[in-house]
Scaffold this motif. Structure first.
Motif, PDB file in Angstrom:
ATOM      1  N   ALA A 120      -1.404  -2.509   9.579  1.00 27.74           N
ATOM      2  CA  ALA A 120      -2.643  -3.007   9.855  1.00 27.74           C
ATOM      3  C   ALA A 120      -3.452  -3.669   9.124  1.00 27.74           C
ATOM      4  O   ALA A 120      -3.716  -4.812   8.734  1.00 27.74           O
ATOM      5  N   GLU A 121      -3.015  -2.778   7.934  1.00 31.12           N
ATOM      6  CA  GLU A 121      -4.112  -3.093   6.672  1.00 31.12           C
ATOM      7  C   GLU A 121      -3.131  -3.835   5.644  1.00 31.12           C
ATOM      8  O   GLU A 121      -3.956  -5.449   4.811  1.00 31.12           O
ATOM      9  N   VAL A 122      -1.918  -3.989   5.542  1.00 31.78           N
ATOM     10  CA  VAL A 122      -0.675  -5.076   4.819  1.00 31.78           C
ATOM     11  C   VAL A 122      -1.214  -6.721   5.956  1.00 31.78           C
ATOM     12  O   VAL A 122      -1.632  -7.598   5.120  1.00 31.78           O
ATOM     13  N   VAL A 123      -1.103  -6.304   7.089  1.00 28.60           N
ATOM     14  CA  VAL A 123      -1.093  -7.747   8.258  1.00 28.60           C
ATOM     15  C   VAL A 123      -2.403  -8.245   7.181  1.00 28.60           C
ATOM     16  O   VAL A 123      -2.924  -9.380   7.691  1.00 28.60           O
ATOM     17  N   GLY A 124      -3.610  -7.570   8.106  1.00 28.73           N
ATOM     18  CA  GLY A 124      -4.822  -7.869   7.631  1.00 28.73           C
ATOM     19  C   GLY A 124      -5.257  -9.012   6.285  1.00 28.73           C
ATOM     20  O   GLY A 124      -6.438  -9.352   6.677  1.00 28.73           O
TER      21      GLY A 124
ATOM     22  N   VAL B  26       0.573  -1.266   0.010  1.00 26.02           N
ATOM     23  CA  VAL B  26       0.175  -0.269   0.288  1.00 26.02           C
ATOM     24  C   VAL B  26       0.649   1.060   0.172  1.00 26.02           C
ATOM     25  O   VAL B  26       2.384   1.113   0.385  1.00 26.02           O
ATOM     26  N   LEU B  27       0.798   2.165  -0.491  1.00 20.66           N
ATOM     27  CA  LEU B  27       0.976   4.120  -0.393  1.00 20.66           C
ATOM     28  C   LEU B  27       1.173   4.326   0.403  1.00 20.66           C
ATOM     29  O   LEU B  27       0.246   4.200   1.222  1.00 20.66           O
ATOM     30  N   THR B  28       2.866   4.512   1.190  1.00 22.40           N
ATOM     31  CA  THR B  28       2.704   5.247   2.298  1.00 22.40           C
ATOM     32  C   THR B  28       2.054   6.225   2.702  1.00 22.40           C
ATOM     33  O   THR B  28       1.802   7.143   1.646  1.00 22.40           O
ATOM     34  N   PRO B  29       0.930   6.114   3.677  1.00 19.81           N
ATOM     35  CA  PRO B  29       0.536   8.067   3.412  1.00 19.81           C
ATOM     36  C   PRO B  29       1.168   9.038   3.887  1.00 19.81           C
ATOM     37  O   PRO B  29       2.245   9.583   4.039  1.00 19.81           O
ATOM     38  N   GLN B  30       0.606  10.332   3.368  1.00 16.69           N
ATOM     39  CA  GLN B  30       1.360  11.871   3.344  1.00 16.69           C
ATOM     40  C   GLN B  30       0.507  12.518   3.955  1.00 16.69           C
ATOM     41  O   GLN B  30      -1.012  12.731   4.016  1.00 16.69           O
TER      42      GLN B  30
ATOM     43  N   ALA C  78       7.238   0.234  18.879  1.00 22.13           N
ATOM     44  CA  ALA C  78       6.670  -1.360  18.911  1.00 22.13           C
ATOM     45  C   ALA C  78       5.443  -1.666  19.531  1.00 22.13           C
ATOM     46  O   ALA C  78       4.731  -2.486  18.981  1.00 22.13           O
ATOM     47  N   ALA C  79       4.901  -0.812  20.524  1.00 25.55           N
ATOM     48  CA  ALA C  79       4.018  -1.130  21.480  1.00 25.55           C
ATOM     49  C   ALA C  79       2.795   0.040  20.695  1.00 25.55           C
ATOM     50  O   ALA C  79       1.646  -0.969  21.000  1.00 25.55           O
ATOM     51  N   LEU C  80       2.553   1.318  19.543  1.00 28.80           N
ATOM     52  CA  LEU C  80       1.965   0.921  19.198  1.00 28.80           C
ATOM     53  C   LEU C  80       1.513   0.523  17.940  1.00 28.80           C
ATOM     54  O   LEU C  80       0.353   0.288  17.122  1.00 28.80           O
ATOM     55  N   LEU C  81       2.168  -0.277  17.351  1.00 30.87           N
ATOM     56  CA  LEU C  81       2.442  -0.999  16.182  1.00 30.87           C
ATOM     57  C   LEU C  81       1.468  -2.738  16.774  1.00 30.87           C
ATOM     58  O   LEU C  81       0.936  -2.790  16.190  1.00 30.87           O
ATOM     59  N   GLY C  82       2.079  -2.482  17.666  1.00 30.94           N
ATOM     60  CA  GLY C  82       1.908  -4.051  18.121  1.00 30.94           C
ATOM     61  C   GLY C  82       0.540  -4.326  18.485  1.00 30.94           C
ATOM     62  O   GLY C  82      -0.358  -4.457  18.317  1.00 30.94           O
ATOM     63  N   GLU C  83      -0.253  -2.417  19.340  1.00 35.61           N
ATOM     64  CA  GLU C  83      -1.749  -2.466  19.052  1.00 35.61           C
ATOM     65  C   GLU C  83      -2.073  -2.515  18.366  1.00 35.61           C
ATOM     66  O   GLU C  83      -3.318  -2.984  18.269  1.00 35.61           O
ATOM     67  N   ARG C  84      -1.891  -1.937  17.100  1.00 33.84           N
ATOM     68  CA  ARG C  84      -2.360  -2.803  16.197  1.00 33.84           C
ATOM     69  C   ARG C  84      -3.343  -3.216  14.946  1.00 33.84           C
ATOM     70  O   ARG C  84      -3.940  -3.908  14.887  1.00 33.84           O
ATOM     71  N   VAL C  85      -2.017  -4.182  15.405  1.00 36.18           N
ATOM     72  CA  VAL C  85      -1.305  -5.392  14.641  1.00 36.18           C
ATOM     73  C   VAL C  85      -1.893  -6.139  15.145  1.00 36.18           C
ATOM     74  O   VAL C  85      -2.925  -7.418  15.022  1.00 36.18           O
ATOM     75  N   GLY C  86      -2.299  -6.190  16.624  1.00 33.91           N
ATOM     76  CA  GLY C  86      -3.018  -7.207  17.818  1.00 33.91           C
ATOM     77  C   GLY C  86      -1.705  -8.731  18.255  1.00 33.91           C
ATOM     78  O   GLY C  86      -2.364  -9.071  18.566  1.00 33.91           O
TER      79      GLY C  86
ATOM     80  N   GLN D 212       0.044   7.096  13.343  1.00 33.36           N
ATOM     81  CA  GLN D 212      -0.927   6.622  13.197  1.00 33.36           C
ATOM     82  C   GLN D 212      -1.673   6.375  12.331  1.00 33.36           C
ATOM     83  O   GLN D 212      -1.951   5.227  11.469  1.00 33.36           O
ATOM     84  N   GLY D 213      -0.888   6.983  11.053  1.00 32.65           N
ATOM     85  CA  GLY D 213      -1.557   6.854   9.393  1.00 32.65           C
ATOM     86  C   GLY D 213      -0.474   5.964   9.169  1.00 32.65           C
ATOM     87  O   GLY D 213      -0.767   4.829   8.566  1.00 32.65           O
ATOM     88  N   VAL D 214       0.287   5.283   9.112  1.00 33.24           N
ATOM     89  CA  VAL D 214       1.045   3.905   9.303  1.00 33.24           C
ATOM     90  C   VAL D 214       1.052   3.335  10.013  1.00 33.24           C
ATOM     91  O   VAL D 214       0.558   2.100   8.839  1.00 33.24           O
TER      92      VAL D 214
END
Length: 244
Positions: free
Chosen positions: A48-52, A32-36, A89-97, A41-43
């Motif tokens: 999470a979209e890629v993992v999902g 997916v494209l990196t948000p600008q 690590a905390a931010l991304l871990g929370e988003r990907v579960g 939070q955007g990244v």
């Protein structure tokens, strides 16, 4: 054994399950494209979209284009400054579960190349350089990584090196391959003067087109080769880090 790897870049975020026995993607990667602007939070939402996309559960390795220490992102040259001192690590871990391992993007690519690619079995000093939105670097001494080196930010002729010799610079300035190769040559000569490596590994997406510019580079004493894993090296290295 399969572990998921995600590579966060300045222009794209890509990921896939990785077969750690083969050092290759187990499935075709999703990008997916990196948000600008590329805010935390955007990244995180894009990761999470890629993992999902793969309905993945389990450990995940994630690269970041900057210095990372103990899961905290310390610099943010090509993403939003909000990343500085963020507990990624905390931010991304929370988003990907699930549990995540965060490391510098070029370090991840270098780890993969040293294990499965162009640096396999090489001793002495090896420098991996990823040419993309910026220039990432990974230095290995007898196979051991010196993390977070960030050699793309060296000053060269009054300019930050990555502003002159990155793939983005070539595209933004519409440089010919020959003109750009001359800039890359100057950069490599500067890095060689400082570190005297036996081998340069050139990675990033442009490694797929190595024949267009590597033969134009002269005067560098070290061997120069394209990354064998090309632009998948970061994903593979991220998964390797998470699989330890």
């Amino acid at each position: 054994m399969e572990i998921f790897g995600v590579d966060i870049g300045g222009s794209g975020i890509k990921g896939a399950p990785v077969d750690l026995d083969r050092g290759d993607l187990a499935r075709e990667r999703h990008k997916v494209l990196t948000p600008q602007p590329a805010t935390p939070q955007g990244v995180a939402g894009c990761v999470a979209e890629v993992v999902g996309h793969f309905d993945w559960s389990g450990p995940i390795g994630i690269t970041f284009p900057g210095v990372v220490t103990d899961g905290v992102t310390r610099t943010a040259a090509n993403v939003d400054k909000g990343w500085i001192d963020t507990d990624a690590a905390a931010l991304l871990g929370e988003r990907v579960g699930g549990p995540v391992t965060i490391l510098n993007d070029a370090d991840a690519a270098g780890i993969a190349e040293m294990t499965f690619g162009a640096g396999r079995g090489r001793k002495g000093t090896v420098i991996m350089l990823t040419l993309g939105t910026g220039i990432g670097s990974a230095i290995f001494v007898d196979g051991r990584l010196v993390p977070n080196t960030e050699l793309g930010h060296l000053e060269l002729h009054g300019h930050e090196a990555e502003k002159r010799a990155s793939t983005k610079a070539r595209e933004d300035e519409d440089l010919s391959w020959q003109h750009w190769a001359h800039r890359v040559q100057k950069y490599l000569l500067h890095v060689e003067m400082l570190f005297s490596p036996e081998l340069f590994i050139i990675g990033g997406g442009v490694s797929r087109k190595a024949e267009k510019f590597l033969p134009l580079i002269e005067k560098v004493r070290a061997e120069i080769v394209p990354a064998e894993l090309q632009n998948n090296a970061g994903i593979v290295g991220a998964a390797m880090a998470a699989g330890k």
